[in-house]
Design a protein around this motif. Structure first.
Motif, PDB file in Angstrom:
ATOM      1  N   TYR A   1       0.823  -1.210   0.000  1.00  0.00           N
ATOM      2  CA  TYR A   1       0.000   0.000   0.000  1.00  0.00           C
ATOM      3  C   TYR A   1       0.859   1.263   0.000  1.00  0.00           C
ATOM      4  O   TYR A   1       0.450   2.293  -0.550  1.00  0.00           O
ATOM      5  N   VAL A   2       2.056   1.189   0.560  1.00  0.00           N
ATOM      6  CA  VAL A   2       2.986   2.315   0.471  1.00  0.00           C
ATOM      7  C   VAL A   2       3.355   2.552  -0.990  1.00  0.00           C
ATOM      8  O   VAL A   2       3.409   3.701  -1.458  1.00  0.00           O
ATOM      9  N   ALA A   3       3.602   1.474  -1.729  1.00  0.00           N
ATOM     10  CA  ALA A   3       3.913   1.599  -3.153  1.00  0.00           C
ATOM     11  C   ALA A   3       2.734   2.197  -3.915  1.00  0.00           C
ATOM     12  O   ALA A   3       2.910   3.054  -4.794  1.00  0.00           O
ATOM     13  N   LEU A   4       1.518   1.767  -3.592  1.00  0.00           N
ATOM     14  CA  LEU A   4       0.331   2.309  -4.255  1.00  0.00           C
ATOM     15  C   LEU A   4       0.135   3.781  -3.908  1.00  0.00           C
ATOM     16  O   LEU A   4      -0.309   4.573  -4.754  1.00  0.00           O
ATOM     17  N   GLU A   5       0.450   4.161  -2.671  1.00  0.00           N
ATOM     18  CA  GLU A   5       0.374   5.572  -2.279  1.00  0.00           C
ATOM     19  C   GLU A   5       1.329   6.412  -3.126  1.00  0.00           C
ATOM     20  O   GLU A   5       1.005   7.536  -3.526  1.00  0.00           O
ATOM     21  N   ARG A   6       2.516   5.878  -3.401  1.00  0.00           N
ATOM     22  CA  ARG A   6       3.471   6.590  -4.242  1.00  0.00           C
ATOM     23  C   ARG A   6       2.931   6.742  -5.667  1.00  0.00           C
ATOM     24  O   ARG A   6       3.097   7.789  -6.296  1.00  0.00           O
ATOM     25  N   MET A   7       2.285   5.695  -6.169  1.00  0.00           N
ATOM     26  CA  MET A   7       1.669   5.789  -7.495  1.00  0.00           C
ATOM     27  C   MET A   7       0.535   6.817  -7.504  1.00  0.00           C
ATOM     28  O   MET A   7       0.374   7.575  -8.465  1.00  0.00           O
ATOM     29  N   ASN A   8      -0.226   6.871  -6.430  1.00  0.00           N
ATOM     30  CA  ASN A   8      -1.304   7.857  -6.329  1.00  0.00           C
ATOM     31  C   ASN A   8      -0.747   9.277  -6.297  1.00  0.00           C
ATOM     32  O   ASN A   8      -1.333  10.206  -6.871  1.00  0.00           O
ATOM     33  N   ALA A   9       0.391   9.454  -5.626  1.00  0.00           N
ATOM     34  CA  ALA A   9       1.039  10.773  -5.620  1.00  0.00           C
ATOM     35  C   ALA A   9       1.435  11.171  -7.041  1.00  0.00           C
ATOM     36  O   ALA A   9       1.289  12.339  -7.443  1.00  0.00           O
ATOM     37  N   MET A  10       1.921  10.207  -7.829  1.00  0.00           N
ATOM     38  CA  MET A  10       2.252  10.482  -9.223  1.00  0.00           C
ATOM     39  C   MET A  10       1.004  10.869 -10.005  1.00  0.00           C
ATOM     40  O   MET A  10       1.035  11.775 -10.847  1.00  0.00           O
ATOM     41  N   ALA A  11      -0.106  10.180  -9.707  1.00  0.00           N
ATOM     42  CA  ALA A  11      -1.371  10.512 -10.375  1.00  0.00           C
ATOM     43  C   ALA A  11      -1.808  11.938 -10.042  1.00  0.00           C
ATOM     44  O   ALA A  11      -2.273  12.686 -10.916  1.00  0.00           O
ATOM     45  N   LYS A  12      -1.652  12.335  -8.791  1.00  0.00           N
ATOM     46  CA  LYS A  12      -2.047  13.687  -8.370  1.00  0.00           C
ATOM     47  C   LYS A  12      -1.216  14.762  -9.063  1.00  0.00           C
ATOM     48  O   LYS A  12      -1.678  15.889  -9.249  1.00  0.00           O
ATOM     49  N   GLU A  13      -0.004  14.406  -9.455  1.00  0.00           N
ATOM     50  CA  GLU A  13       0.850  15.353 -10.178  1.00  0.00           C
ATOM     51  C   GLU A  13       0.574  15.359 -11.683  1.00  0.00           C
ATOM     52  O   GLU A  13       1.216  16.102 -12.428  1.00  0.00           O
ATOM     53  N   GLY A  14      -0.331  14.503 -12.137  1.00  0.00           N
ATOM     54  CA  GLY A  14      -0.615  14.444 -13.564  1.00  0.00           C
ATOM     55  C   GLY A  14       0.380  13.640 -14.353  1.00  0.00           C
ATOM     56  O   GLY A  14       0.493  13.804 -15.581  1.00  0.00           O
ATOM     57  N   LEU A  15       1.111  12.746 -13.688  1.00  0.00           N
ATOM     58  CA  LEU A  15       2.126  11.939 -14.364  1.00  0.00           C
ATOM     59  C   LEU A  15       1.570  10.618 -14.876  1.00  0.00           C
ATOM     60  O   LEU A  15       2.252   9.902 -15.602  1.00  0.00           O
ATOM     61  N   ILE A  16       0.353  10.275 -14.472  1.00  0.00           N
ATOM     62  CA  ILE A  16      -0.372   9.106 -14.990  1.00  0.00           C
ATOM     63  C   ILE A  16      -1.501   9.623 -15.863  1.00  0.00           C
ATOM     64  O   ILE A  16      -2.153  10.620 -15.539  1.00  0.00           O
ATOM     65  N   SER A  17      -1.755   8.974 -16.943  1.00  0.00           N
ATOM     66  CA  SER A  17      -2.618   9.524 -17.995  1.00  0.00           C
ATOM     67  C   SER A  17      -4.045   9.801 -17.549  1.00  0.00           C
ATOM     68  O   SER A  17      -4.591   9.130 -16.666  1.00  0.00           O
ATOM     69  N   LYS A  18      -4.645  10.769 -18.205  1.00  0.00           N
ATOM     70  CA  LYS A  18      -6.044  11.093 -17.960  1.00  0.00           C
ATOM     71  C   LYS A  18      -6.938   9.895 -18.259  1.00  0.00           C
ATOM     72  O   LYS A  18      -7.920   9.648 -17.561  1.00  0.00           O
ATOM     73  N   ALA A  19      -6.590   9.155 -19.298  1.00  0.00           N
ATOM     74  CA  ALA A  19      -7.404   8.001 -19.685  1.00  0.00           C
ATOM     75  C   ALA A  19      -7.385   6.936 -18.608  1.00  0.00           C
ATOM     76  O   ALA A  19      -8.389   6.262 -18.366  1.00  0.00           O
ATOM     77  N   TYR A  20      -6.239   6.756 -17.959  1.00  0.00           N
ATOM     78  CA  TYR A  20      -6.154   5.750 -16.901  1.00  0.00           C
ATOM     79  C   TYR A  20      -6.988   6.177 -15.701  1.00  0.00           C
ATOM     80  O   TYR A  20      -7.668   5.356 -15.084  1.00  0.00           O
ATOM     81  N   LEU A  21      -6.949   7.443 -15.384  1.00  0.00           N
ATOM     82  CA  LEU A  21      -7.668   7.933 -14.212  1.00  0.00           C
ATOM     83  C   LEU A  21      -9.160   8.018 -14.461  1.00  0.00           C
ATOM     84  O   LEU A  21      -9.959   7.848 -13.541  1.00  0.00           O
ATOM     85  N   ASP A  22      -9.542   8.275 -15.710  1.00  0.00           N
ATOM     86  CA  ASP A  22     -10.965   8.364 -16.051  1.00  0.00           C
ATOM     87  C   ASP A  22     -11.136   8.044 -17.524  1.00  0.00           C
ATOM     88  O   ASP A  22     -11.047   8.923 -18.383  1.00  0.00           O
ATOM     89  N   SER A  23     -11.402   6.774 -17.829  1.00  0.00           N
ATOM     90  CA  SER A  23     -11.490   6.340 -19.228  1.00  0.00           C
ATOM     91  C   SER A  23     -12.696   6.917 -19.951  1.00  0.00           C
ATOM     92  O   SER A  23     -12.773   6.851 -21.176  1.00  0.00           O
ATOM     93  N   SER A  24     -13.637   7.490 -19.216  1.00  0.00           N
ATOM     94  CA  SER A  24     -14.809   8.080 -19.868  1.00  0.00           C
ATOM     95  C   SER A  24     -14.470   9.401 -20.552  1.00  0.00           C
ATOM     96  O   SER A  24     -15.211   9.872 -21.409  1.00  0.00           O
ATOM     97  N   LYS A  25     -13.352  10.010 -20.169  1.00  0.00           N
ATOM     98  CA  LYS A  25     -12.978  11.307 -20.721  1.00  0.00           C
ATOM     99  C   LYS A  25     -12.032  11.195 -21.908  1.00  0.00           C
ATOM    100  O   LYS A  25     -11.972  12.083 -22.751  1.00  0.00           O
ATOM    101  N   GLU A  26     -11.262  10.109 -21.962  1.00  0.00           N
ATOM    102  CA  GLU A  26     -10.225   9.999 -22.972  1.00  0.00           C
ATOM    103  C   GLU A  26      -9.835   8.537 -23.130  1.00  0.00           C
ATOM    104  O   GLU A  26     -10.009   7.746 -22.213  1.00  0.00           O
ATOM    105  N   SER A  27      -9.320   8.182 -24.303  1.00  0.00           N
ATOM    106  CA  SER A  27      -8.876   6.809 -24.546  1.00  0.00           C
ATOM    107  C   SER A  27      -7.385   6.786 -24.828  1.00  0.00           C
ATOM    108  O   SER A  27      -6.852   7.676 -25.498  1.00  0.00           O
ATOM    109  N   SER A  28      -6.713   5.751 -24.317  1.00  0.00           N
ATOM    110  CA  SER A  28      -5.273   5.614 -24.554  1.00  0.00           C
ATOM    111  C   SER A  28      -4.972   4.897 -25.864  1.00  0.00           C
ATOM    112  O   SER A  28      -3.809   4.777 -26.236  1.00  0.00           O
ATOM    113  N   SER A  29      -5.991   4.432 -26.564  1.00  0.00           N
ATOM    114  CA  SER A  29      -5.778   3.557 -27.726  1.00  0.00           C
ATOM    115  C   SER A  29      -5.004   4.238 -28.851  1.00  0.00           C
ATOM    116  O   SER A  29      -4.382   3.567 -29.679  1.00  0.00           O
ATOM    117  N   THR A  30      -5.030   5.572 -28.900  1.00  0.00           N
ATOM    118  CA  THR A  30      -4.322   6.284 -29.967  1.00  0.00           C
ATOM    119  C   THR A  30      -3.162   7.128 -29.440  1.00  0.00           C
ATOM    120  O   THR A  30      -2.620   7.957 -30.166  1.00  0.00           O
TER     121      THR A  30
END
Length: 728
Positions: free
Chosen positions: A412-441
């Protein structure tokens, strides 16, 4: 033009002329001459008499003989009607001509299975319904007298074998020399398919295992290499006419902030191993440095990272700083990756000419089966075992017992670090909310930087989606602190848990199907044994000789392997867009079960894919990337957990009742499933009982039956270890 160039490079770089070792043809026999119908145990027609353990004393094991043309009814395939042993109407259409020059129609056996028929003098009748292994077995379970071989999950096949519905292959191992030798060479494989460790079923095997490659790395990080080079390489300062800014920092340092650590790397020319030093006293920690500055321009972030690399590595990488991440001598870690991601996201105008670029992404953001790759990558980044296990979330600790990543705080410490990356916008919008954007392209539109996936299928995009000068390539496994027991404070090294072993499905022989017909029983056993012979392994990977260049081989993992024919290579692209596995399953009928060699796939890997994979292969060969072993190792931490454990049916029924832990519960890895780890990466902790790492561990362990689950699994593992010791 690209494919023509690649073919020339492939042939020039990898081909050597020679004979294929270990692939001699069996003795020719008259196909019209009936064989003696004597089975390996004439008094055991249902295959479930444990009194027969094979060769006793000096008596030779009975030969698997059967009448020529014996019919086997096959309820076997791989997950869809298009990937069975015969052509579906969708694939064959009104008739399809393949690289062997033959035309096939719907219902015809695929080339691989035509060849098996001819070589073994067996006739196949396709009964496959086109389901996944679970549904296929469930379809046939109440009518197993209608089929001779059937697909199923390892758990289903073992449970129903124990119930007497499937033949115990262990009774016939001495009459199956190829299969037996394979199991002896790979102890964890043998243990992964052992159905029982006690009583009259002791040592039972109820299915032939399937390997999508074996004893090799599976998934790996992939990066846009040209972007890393553009940002980090060259003399002087980085500059850009326009850049964005980094977000307010959330992620905190994982690696040390002071002191020095040494890392073994393969030399840039791959001639050997050398040590590089991360000097935090000289350079500081890059995340600490950036966080102290706060939000900054993308240009300033790049120059801060460049300066850090020069100082921390004392000029080791020179002006090709990109080698820290994408070179043969790469030594990057999680903190350095986060710094790079900050630079990438903040420099979209330089990298793709827009105001937005995505950092980490998954191949299919609306597919949970792909989204879980993000937490698998987290395990690699932050030194956490069990997130890419061969079974559930289990791994074997230094104490020799099983551990469950879902019940450990480090996860869970590792997942918290990944969540911190998400909060900084380092993980894609599509991953965080696939209804807004698709990673397929993302890749074809220059909008995605990096993900964690299979090399061959993803680097083929260099051919089909990327433009000249763009390069998407496998990067080295990261450095992390792993607690393998060799040092109380852990050891900084590269380790991958993504190691190929037995998959979770296979094929079994129906007791009611073969009945008292020893011809059927022996023919089914012969099929399995042949598939594990050197010749059979080639056929089950490459298809028939017509799809191979005769007399030409190349070295793959030190072994001479066949070279695919030019027509096969062209057809691979025209019919499957370069995807070897799809081509083999849909058109050749190979790689449906048994052993799939990666040698064919390697030849179909784009030159860029082979470059990155080659770096990783060198590192594994030199020992700078460690991994689980398919053996019982002296340090049990390095023993690969078996894909299946020999829990009894009552125990499995009890485990199935632990709903929250199952595929339909909170930790599913199937396409439509839900996964708590993914949810934490995206949104942090939420929900009753999961508001913190400690609370989540307590909930999983006590409220969701994790303690009972682990006790049952570890009990089965300990019995398996004791059984193996008895064998040896």
């Amino acid at each position: 033009m690209k494919r023509t160039k690649f073919t020339a490079l492939l042939l020039a770089a990898t081909l050597v002329v020679g004979s294929l070792a270990g692939c001699s043809k069996p003795e020719e026999k008259n196909p019209d001459e009936p064989k003696v119908t004597q089975g390996p145990n004439e008094n055991n027609n249902n295959g479930d008499n444990n009194d027969n353990k094979g060769n006793e004393g000096n008596n030779p094991a009975p030969e698997l003989t059967y009448a020529a043309g014996t019919v086997l009814r096959m309820a076997t395939g791989y997950n869809s009607k298009d990937t069975g042993i015969s052509f579906s109407a969708e694939v064959a259409g009104e008739g399809i001509t393949l690289a062997d020059g033959k035309t096939y129609n719907a219902g015809d056996l695929k080339p691989t299975w035509v060849t098996v028929q001819e070589k073994l003098n067996i006739k196949f009748e396709d009964k496959y319904q086109g389901n996944n292994s679970t549904k296929e077995f469930e379809y046939w379970k109440e009518q197993l007298d209608q089929v001779d071989m059937v697909s199923g999950t390892a758990t289903l096949l073992t449970e129903n074998g124990t119930a007497g519905l499937l033949v115990n292959l262990a009774d016939y191992l001495d009459s199956m020399p190829n299969f037996k030798a394979y199991l002896e060479q790979n102890p964890i494989v043998r243990l992964s398919i052992t159905g029982s460790t006690s009583g009259d079923k002791k040592g039972a095997i109820y299915f032939s295992p399937y390997f999508d490659g074996v004893n090799d790395i599976e998934r790996m990080p992939l990066m846009r290499v040209d972007w890393v080079q553009k940002l980090l390489d060259g003399d002087g300062q980085f500059s850009a006419d326009k850049s964005g800014t980094t977000s307010a920092p959330v992620y905190q340092p994982y690696m040390p902030t002071s002191g020095k650590i040494e890392i073994d790397v393969v030399k840039k020319d791959a001639s050997g191993v050398e040590k590089v030093t991360k000097d935090y006293d000289a350079a500081g920690n890059i995340i600490a440095n950036m966080n102290a500055k706060g939000s900054m321009s993308g240009v300033e972030a790049v120059n801060m990272l460049r300066d850090y690399i020069d100082k921390a590595y004392n000029g080791y990488y020179g002006t090709t700083r990109s080698d820290l991440f994408v070179g043969q001598n790469a030594a990057w870690d999680a903190d350095e990756l986060v710094a790079l991601l900050r630079c990438v996201v903040a420099n979209a105008p330089t990298l793709n000419g827009t105001d937005s670029v995505q950092g980490l992404f998954s191949r299919e953001d609306d597919n949970n089966q792909r989204r879980v790759d993000m937490f698998r990558f987290a395990g690699s980044l932050f030194g956490v075992r069990g997130l890419e296990a061969r079974q559930d979330y289990l791994y074997i600790g230094t104490d020799g017992h099983l551990h469950d990543a879902r019940q450990e705080a480090d996860t869970y410490v590792a997942l918290e670090r990944m969540n911190a990356m998400a909060k900084e916008g380092l993980i894609s919008k599509a991953y965080l909310d696939s209804s807004k954007e698709s990673s397929s392209t993302y890749l074809e539109n220059d909008n995605g930087f990096m993900h964690y996936d299979y090399n061959q299928t993803q680097t083929v995009l260099n051919e089909t989606k990327l433009q000249e000068g763009e390069k998407y390539m496998a990067a080295m496994v990261p450095v992390a602190r792993w607690y393998d027991g060799s040092n109380a404070d852990g050891v900084y090294m590269r380790f991958t848990e993504s190691w190929r072993s037995v998959k979770t499905d296979g094929w079994g022989i129906s007791v009611k199907g073969v009945g008292s017909d020893t011809n059927k029983l022996n023919a089914a056993l012969k099929l399995i044994d042949y598939a594990y012979s050197p010749e059979g392994q080639i056929l089950m990977s490459y298809g028939p000789d017509a799809f191979i260049k005769q007399g030409e081989t190349f070295k793959f993992n030190g072994v001479d392997m066949p070279v695919i024919a030019d027509a096969t290579y062209a057809e691979l692209w025209s019919k499957a867009s370069g995807n070897y596995t799809n081509y083999a399953r849909k058109y050749l009928g190979s790689t449906l079960s048994f052993v799939k060699s990666q040698a064919f796939e390697y030849q179909c890997t784009h030159e860029v894919g082979r470059e990155g994979a080659g770096y990783i292969s060198n590192a594994i060969g030199f020992g700078t990337i460690k991994h689980p072993e398919l053996a019982l190792t002296e340090n049990s931490w390095y023993t690969s957990v078996p894909t299946v454990l020999p829990n009894t049916k009552p125990e499995n029924d009890m485990i199935s009742g632990f709903i929250e832990l199952g595929s339909k519960g909170r930790f599913g890895q199937n396409k439509d499933g839900q996964n708590l780890f993914v949810d934490i990466i995206c949104g942090g902790y939420s929900g009753e009982g999961t508001s913190s790492a400690a609370e989540t561990v307590n909930t999983v362990t006590n409220s969701w039956n994790g303690k009972q689950y682990l006790a049952l699994k570890d009990q089965a593992w300990q019995k398996l270890v004791n059984y193996y010791k008895e064998l040896n």
